[in-house]
Design a protein around this motif. Structure first.
Motif, short mmCIF file in Angstrom:
data_model
loop_
_atom_site.label_atom_id
_atom_site.label_comp_id
_atom_site.label_asym_id
_atom_site.label_seq_id
_atom_site.Cartn_x
_atom_site.Cartn_y
_atom_site.Cartn_z
N UNK A 9 8.67 -18.14 -0.34
CA UNK A 9 8.27 -18.04 -1.21
C UNK A 9 7.00 -18.22 -1.09
N UNK A 10 6.65 -17.33 -1.47
CA UNK A 10 4.49 -17.47 -0.94
C UNK A 10 3.98 -17.62 -2.82
N UNK A 11 2.69 -17.38 -2.17
CA UNK A 11 1.46 -18.63 -3.65
C UNK A 11 0.37 -18.38 -2.88
N UNK B 261 6.12 -21.83 0.61
CA UNK B 261 6.29 -23.23 0.19
C UNK B 261 7.57 -23.59 0.41
N UNK B 262 8.57 -22.46 0.57
CA UNK B 262 10.01 -22.51 0.74
C UNK B 262 10.09 -22.61 3.21
N UNK C 249 -2.28 -19.94 5.57
CA UNK C 249 -3.50 -20.08 6.61
C UNK C 249 -4.16 -19.85 4.78
N UNK C 250 -5.38 -20.40 5.46
CA UNK C 250 -7.04 -20.25 4.55
C UNK C 250 -7.95 -19.58 4.72
N UNK C 251 -8.42 -19.15 3.57
CA UNK C 251 -10.14 -18.77 4.34
C UNK C 251 -11.43 -18.62 3.13
N UNK C 252 -12.25 -18.99 3.72
CA UNK C 252 -13.07 -19.41 2.36
C UNK C 252 -13.65 -18.54 1.11
N UNK C 253 -13.73 -19.44 0.32
CA UNK C 253 -13.60 -18.40 -1.14
C UNK C 253 -14.31 -16.94 -1.48
#
Length: 57
Positions: free
Chosen positions: A17-19, A36-37, A43-47
């Motif tokens: 379940x990808x958000x 979230x599962x 993963x994160x990146x600068x906005x």
């Protein structure tokens, strides 16, 4: 975060379940994409480095 990826040609797990959301990391906004599962699947990146979907349709 564990560096696991689905090989090309192999079907991904349908139980995921990808958000996505914008969240603050180190005082700056970041785009965070997470499954979230699963634990530690994000993963994160600068906005400022993210692109709008509308720009690529």
């Amino acid at each position: 975060m564990t560096p696991e990826a689905t090989p090309v040609g192999r079907e991904a797990d349908r139980a995921s379940d990808v958000v996505a959301a914008v969240d603050e990391i180190d005082g700056r906004p970041h785009l965070v994409v997470a499954d979230i599962a699963r634990d530690d699947a994000w993963i994160a990146m600068a906005e400022s480095a993210a692109v709008a979907v509308e720009d690529h349709r």
